[in-house]
Design a protein around this motif. Structure first.
Motif, PDB file in Angstrom:
ATOM      1  N   ARG A  68       0.869  -1.186   0.000  1.00 48.86           N
ATOM      2  CA  ARG A  68       0.000   0.000   0.000  1.00 48.86           C
ATOM      3  C   ARG A  68       0.901   1.229   0.000  1.00 48.86           C
ATOM      4  O   ARG A  68       1.935   1.246   0.671  1.00 48.86           O
ATOM      5  CB  ARG A  68      -0.894   0.006   1.246  1.00 48.86           C
ATOM      6  N   PHE A  93      -4.063   3.195   7.149  1.00 45.73           N
ATOM      7  CA  PHE A  93      -4.958   2.171   6.624  1.00 45.73           C
ATOM      8  C   PHE A  93      -5.635   1.415   7.761  1.00 45.73           C
ATOM      9  O   PHE A  93      -5.096   1.318   8.860  1.00 45.73           O
ATOM     10  CB  PHE A  93      -4.176   1.174   5.762  1.00 45.73           C
ATOM     11  N   GLU A  94      -6.785   0.852   7.439  1.00 41.03           N
ATOM     12  CA  GLU A  94      -7.512   0.027   8.399  1.00 41.03           C
ATOM     13  C   GLU A  94      -6.893  -1.363   8.419  1.00 41.03           C
ATOM     14  O   GLU A  94      -6.959  -2.099   7.425  1.00 41.03           O
ATOM     15  CB  GLU A  94      -8.987  -0.054   7.996  1.00 41.03           C
ATOM     16  N   ASP A  96      -5.404  -4.768   8.102  1.00 40.26           N
ATOM     17  CA  ASP A  96      -4.790  -5.429   6.945  1.00 40.26           C
ATOM     18  C   ASP A  96      -5.607  -5.241   5.670  1.00 40.26           C
ATOM     19  O   ASP A  96      -5.670  -6.148   4.830  1.00 40.26           O
ATOM     20  CB  ASP A  96      -4.617  -6.929   7.239  1.00 40.26           C
ATOM     21  N   THR A  97      -6.238  -4.076   5.522  1.00 40.53           N
ATOM     22  CA  THR A  97      -7.035  -3.814   4.325  1.00 40.53           C
ATOM     23  C   THR A  97      -6.405  -2.651   3.546  1.00 40.53           C
ATOM     24  O   THR A  97      -5.500  -1.987   4.027  1.00 40.53           O
ATOM     25  CB  THR A  97      -8.488  -3.430   4.680  1.00 40.53           C
ATOM     26  N   ASP A  98      -6.947  -2.430   2.372  1.00 41.22           N
ATOM     27  CA  ASP A  98      -6.499  -1.287   1.563  1.00 41.22           C
ATOM     28  C   ASP A  98      -7.331  -0.051   1.842  1.00 41.22           C
ATOM     29  O   ASP A  98      -7.155   0.985   1.204  1.00 41.22           O
ATOM     30  CB  ASP A  98      -6.591  -1.628   0.068  1.00 41.22           C
ATOM     31  N   SER A  99      -8.230  -0.133   2.787  1.00 41.12           N
ATOM     32  CA  SER A  99      -9.120   0.978   3.118  1.00 41.12           C
ATOM     33  C   SER A  99      -8.360   2.073   3.877  1.00 41.12           C
ATOM     34  O   SER A  99      -7.806   1.829   4.952  1.00 41.12           O
ATOM     35  CB  SER A  99     -10.278   0.459   3.960  1.00 41.12           C
TER      36      SER A  99
END
Length: 157
Positions: A68, A93-94, A96-99
């Protein structure tokens, strides 16, 4: 330690992989003609960062362990061969997400004014501030082909 460098047309932020890997000769020709190309520093599959080089702009994207883009530096050519960092963006980021949950954008000008915008996305809110900074560390030289060590420095004091 010198990191290996790989070249491509661009780094896909969404797919987290290079688009169209290029031989060094093709990237060097693009560099000499001030055409866009991307240098991947480290591995082609899991680079430490990527360097987008174009006619008058150089952008460095630093990648975290999940590929990321957590930190971005944007440089603009202000004199022949001389770059100035106009913007730095740090993203959170949140888990282990790409959010993206938020981030901070720093906008710099050559007079030493720095504008800061901190943004949170859940719920959305933003804070802005202005400050003065010493612009001297924000200057860099346009990198020679294959010589990206200076432009990819995270610390700019």
């Amino acid at each position: 330690m010198k990191r290996p460098i790989h070249y491509c047309k661009s780094w896909s932020r969404a797919k987290k992989k290079p688009t169209e890997l290029w031989p060094a000769g093709k990237a060097e020709a693009a560099h000499l003609h001030r055409q866009p190309y991307t240098a991947l520093v480290g591995s082609a599959e899991r680079p430490y960062c990527f360097v987008d080089v174009a006619a008058n702009v150089v952008v460095v994207g630093f990648l975290d362990s999940m590929l990321r883009e957590s930190l971005t530096y944007a440089f603009k050519e202000v004199e022949a061969g001389k770059l100035f960092m106009t913007m730095a963006v740090h993203r959170d980021f949140e888990a282990d997400t790409d959010s993206v949950t938020g981030g901070v954008t720093y906008l710099f000008d050559r007079s030493g004014t720095m504008r800061i915008r901190r943004e949170y996305f859940r719920p959305h809110r933003a804070e802005t501030a202005a400050a003065s900074c010493d612009p001297a560390p924000l200057y860099d030289m346009r990198p020679e082909f294959g010589q990206y060590d200076d432009i990819i420095r995270v610390e700019r004091q």
